[in-house]
Write a protein that holds these residues in place. Structure first.
Motif, mmCIF file in Angstrom:
data_model
loop_
_atom_site.group_PDB
_atom_site.id
_atom_site.type_symbol
_atom_site.label_atom_id
_atom_site.label_comp_id
_atom_site.label_asym_id
_atom_site.label_seq_id
_atom_site.Cartn_x
_atom_site.Cartn_y
_atom_site.Cartn_z
ATOM 1 N N HIS A 265 15.344 91.291 -80.890
ATOM 2 C CA HIS A 265 14.486 92.239 -81.507
ATOM 3 C C HIS A 265 15.275 93.413 -81.790
ATOM 4 C CE1 HIS A 265 12.011 89.398 -78.926
ATOM 5 N NE2 HIS A 265 11.121 89.624 -79.944
ATOM 6 N N PRO A 266 15.975 93.533 -82.932
ATOM 7 C CA PRO A 266 16.985 94.293 -83.304
ATOM 8 C C PRO A 266 15.943 95.735 -83.562
ATOM 9 C CG PRO A 266 17.126 92.557 -84.869
ATOM 10 C CD PRO A 266 16.285 92.229 -83.941
ATOM 11 N N ASP A 267 14.815 95.705 -84.308
ATOM 12 C CA ASP A 267 14.079 96.685 -84.520
ATOM 13 C C ASP A 267 13.684 97.626 -83.334
ATOM 14 O OD1 ASP A 267 12.477 94.507 -83.878
ATOM 15 O OD2 ASP A 267 10.732 95.489 -84.476
ATOM 16 N N VAL A 268 13.542 96.848 -82.307
ATOM 17 C CA VAL A 268 13.312 97.353 -81.054
ATOM 18 C C VAL A 268 14.597 98.409 -80.404
ATOM 19 C CG1 VAL A 268 12.298 97.386 -78.938
ATOM 20 C CG2 VAL A 268 11.664 96.270 -80.506
ATOM 21 N N LEU A 269 15.768 97.556 -80.629
ATOM 22 C CA LEU A 269 16.894 98.042 -80.169
ATOM 23 C C LEU A 269 17.461 99.377 -80.874
ATOM 24 C CD1 LEU A 269 19.289 97.601 -78.471
ATOM 25 C CD2 LEU A 269 20.416 96.338 -80.173
ATOM 26 N N ASP A 270 17.081 99.346 -82.221
ATOM 27 C CA ASP A 270 17.280 100.601 -83.147
ATOM 28 C C ASP A 270 16.478 101.768 -82.675
ATOM 29 O OD1 ASP A 270 19.200 98.991 -84.699
ATOM 30 O OD2 ASP A 270 17.958 98.640 -86.097
ATOM 31 N N LEU A 272 15.271 102.245 -79.558
ATOM 32 C CA LEU A 272 15.879 102.681 -78.376
ATOM 33 C C LEU A 272 17.035 103.672 -78.605
ATOM 34 C CD1 LEU A 272 15.722 102.772 -75.249
ATOM 35 C CD2 LEU A 272 16.836 100.662 -75.319
ATOM 36 N N ARG A 273 17.567 103.200 -79.438
ATOM 37 C CA ARG A 273 19.148 103.948 -79.737
ATOM 38 C C ARG A 273 18.541 105.335 -80.324
ATOM 39 N NH1 ARG A 273 20.805 100.698 -83.381
ATOM 40 N NH2 ARG A 273 22.273 99.671 -81.788
ATOM 41 N N ASP A 274 17.685 105.527 -81.019
ATOM 42 C CA ASP A 274 17.201 106.878 -81.717
ATOM 43 C C ASP A 274 16.157 107.585 -80.352
ATOM 44 O OD1 ASP A 274 18.661 106.335 -83.742
ATOM 45 O OD2 ASP A 274 16.611 105.541 -84.814
ATOM 46 N N ASP A 275 15.576 106.763 -79.518
ATOM 47 C CA ASP A 275 14.539 107.579 -78.651
ATOM 48 C C ASP A 275 14.865 106.797 -77.192
ATOM 49 O OD1 ASP A 275 12.573 108.726 -77.445
ATOM 50 O OD2 ASP A 275 10.886 107.474 -78.371
ATOM 51 N N PRO A 276 15.668 107.328 -76.511
ATOM 52 C CA PRO A 276 15.978 106.879 -75.055
ATOM 53 C C PRO A 276 14.750 106.850 -74.302
ATOM 54 C CG PRO A 276 17.603 108.527 -75.796
ATOM 55 C CD PRO A 276 16.722 108.520 -76.697
ATOM 56 N N ALA A 277 13.634 107.601 -74.678
ATOM 57 C CA ALA A 277 12.500 107.821 -73.627
ATOM 58 C C ALA A 277 11.714 106.383 -73.729
ATOM 59 C CB ALA A 277 11.577 108.799 -74.255
ATOM 60 N N LEU A 278 12.010 105.647 -74.965
ATOM 61 C CA LEU A 278 11.291 104.410 -75.180
ATOM 62 C C LEU A 278 11.648 103.445 -73.971
ATOM 63 C CD1 LEU A 278 9.380 102.749 -76.988
ATOM 64 C CD2 LEU A 278 11.443 102.107 -78.577
ATOM 65 N N ALA A 375 22.171 100.609 -75.831
ATOM 66 C CA ALA A 375 21.687 100.818 -76.987
ATOM 67 C C ALA A 375 22.474 101.849 -77.860
ATOM 68 C CB ALA A 375 20.276 101.060 -77.059
ATOM 69 N N ARG A 376 22.697 103.003 -77.162
ATOM 70 C CA ARG A 376 23.500 104.145 -77.953
ATOM 71 C C ARG A 376 24.920 104.135 -77.915
ATOM 72 N NH1 ARG A 376 22.582 107.070 -73.923
ATOM 73 N NH2 ARG A 376 24.489 107.375 -73.072
ATOM 74 N N ARG A 377 25.522 103.273 -77.020
ATOM 75 C CA ARG A 377 27.258 103.200 -77.049
ATOM 76 C C ARG A 377 27.687 101.949 -77.587
ATOM 77 N NH1 ARG A 377 30.128 105.475 -71.996
ATOM 78 N NH2 ARG A 377 31.741 105.139 -73.516
ATOM 79 N N LEU A 378 27.041 100.773 -77.637
ATOM 80 C CA LEU A 378 27.573 99.599 -78.220
ATOM 81 C C LEU A 378 27.550 99.685 -79.718
ATOM 82 C CD1 LEU A 378 26.496 96.858 -75.694
ATOM 83 C CD2 LEU A 378 28.605 98.014 -75.645
ATOM 84 N N ASP A 379 28.499 99.658 -80.363
ATOM 85 C CA ASP A 379 28.512 99.657 -81.689
ATOM 86 C C ASP A 379 28.364 98.120 -82.450
ATOM 87 O OD1 ASP A 379 28.870 100.352 -84.513
ATOM 88 O OD2 ASP A 379 30.920 100.646 -84.375
#
Length: 411
Positions: A265-270, A272-278, A375-379
């Motif tokens: 579900h890449p949309d949810v991964l994106d 989460l990358r922008d909003d860690p609180a999610l 989500a934040r660190r894996l490119d």
């Protein structure tokens, strides 16, 4: 004439491990199912929730052993006494209260939250160690070593002993697998022997802590002097075995299942990358959607129970299929959709009632921090194998390996 394979045997068959959910849907057509004289299998949300709170359902290993005639009980028949999850009140309550004192509310309310910085440091170190690898195995390189490191520090078990105790943990966990179509005798024997060996190893640490206490849970269990009195040495050992295993096995699967789901579900991964609180909502929905503990097979009726017009006789084995209850459309709208925005996620992923997951606060925090960091660190992470190879265990379900391609690891 051909005979259909019994549904329970299909559920425990490794061939269906990657996607058991269509089988659970079929299972819910008969909410109280018994096949071939086997256990009574309960699959609907409200029935499972009710039975998890019903005092007529026993977790006591002695009752399970007495009721089991087919080797599916997995009872802890070793020199160690049963851990508290295999006991009923009042002994369960006494031992759980003692174990809880150094771990959480009301006596140590900030224990888990105070570990937040330490958890983040462990995560950062594991991700830094990935270097410039274009491919990683998320299980071997992250989802396993992270919670193992955490529980070792919390208990006071040397992290460098991990290869040693893993050789005992693996057969103990394998012994939980009911394998409805197979002979479990040898697997149970190996699990019992491994549990005894792990207890012997921990006995050395317990003796050491009795002489030289440290700032760890083993020391606090040994020194416990609350209103419930002290644990005996054997009770400390059985509790330590439980906490060491439960303290990482469930979380390994939660993180691995979580990352697999996010990559699907890449949309949810994106997001989460922008909003860690999610991560808080994501982990709760994961516990519903892909729970690490799929079913609880070690329960026994200690009285006749009437459920949906079926009388379950006293002494019967009961299996509670938590993962089926979590996908029950009578409880969750559109249950097969992964939706972190779901407003009502009162799942069964960590159990309920007196045997609800002891380490739930820690497991939740570990998964939240781990998934937000990944989500934040894996490119550009992407699955290289879908479905991945799964562990054989039908109870603790998760990928054995999770191969991911990445363009790099961000600082």
């Amino acid at each position: 004439m051909t005979h259909a394979t019994p549904l329970l045997r299909q559920i425990t068959d490794y061939a269906n491990r990657a996607d058991p959910y269509p089988l659970y849907e079929k299972l819910r057509e008969t909410p109280v199912l018994q096949e071939e004289g086997g256990p009574y299998v309960i699959s609907s949300y409200y029935d499972i929730l009710h039975l998890l709170h019903d005092p007529r359902i026993s977790s006591d290993a002695a009752n399970i052993t007495a009721a089991s005639t087919d080797g599916r009980s997995g009872a802890e028949e070793t020199g160690l006494p049963p851990s508290f999850i295999r006991l009923d009140p009042p002994e369960h309550d006494r031992l759980r209260r003692i174990a809880t004192r150094p771990f959480g509310p009301p006596h140590s309310p900030h224990r888990v939250d105070s570990m937040r910085g330490e958890l983040a440091e462990i995560i950062s170190g594991l991700l830094d160690d990935l270097g410039d690898a274009g491919e990683i195995d998320l299980v071997d390189q992250f989802a396993y070593p992270f919670p193992v490191t955490v529980i070792c520090r919390l208990l006071g078990v040397p992290r460098e002993d991990e290869p040693r105790f893993r050789s005992w943990v693996d057969p103990i966990v394998a012994g939980l697998d009911p394998d409805a179509g197979g002979d479990t005798t040898e697997r149970r024997r190996e699990a019992q022997e491994a549990r005894l060996q792990l207890g012997t190893y921990l006995a050395g640490l317990v003796e050491q802590r009795g002489k030289e206490p440290r700032e760890d849970m083993l020391s606090e269990l040994v020194a416990s002097r609350g209103g419930d009195g002290p644990m005996t040495t054997m009770e400390v050992l059985s509790t330590a075995v439980l906490l060491l295993i439960a303290g990482h096995e469930t979380t390994v699967n939660l993180i691995a299942n979580g990352m697999l789901t996010l990559l699907r579900h890449p949309d949810v991964l994106d997001r989460l990358r922008d909003d860690p609180a999610l991560a808080v909502n994501i982990v709760e929905e994961l516990l519903r959607y892909e729970p690490p503990v799929q079913l609880v097979p070690q329960r026994t009726c200690i009285a006749d129970i009437e459920l949906r017009g079926v009388t379950i006789p006293k002494g019967s084995l009961i299996w509670l299929v938590l993962a089926s209850g979590n996908r029950d459309p009578e409880r969750f709208p559109d249950p097969d959709r992964f939706d972190p925005d779901r407003e009502d996620i009162q799942h069964l992923g960590l159990g309920s009632g007196i045997h609800s997951c002891f380490g739930a606060p820690l497991a939740r925090l570990e998964a939240q921090l781990a998934l937000s960091a990944l989500a934040r660190r894996l490119d550009n992470p992407r699955l290289l194998e879908d479905p991945p190879p799964y562990r054989h265990n039908a109870v603790l379900r998760g990928p054995r390996h999770l191969r991911i391609g990445v363009d790099g690891v961000r600082p």
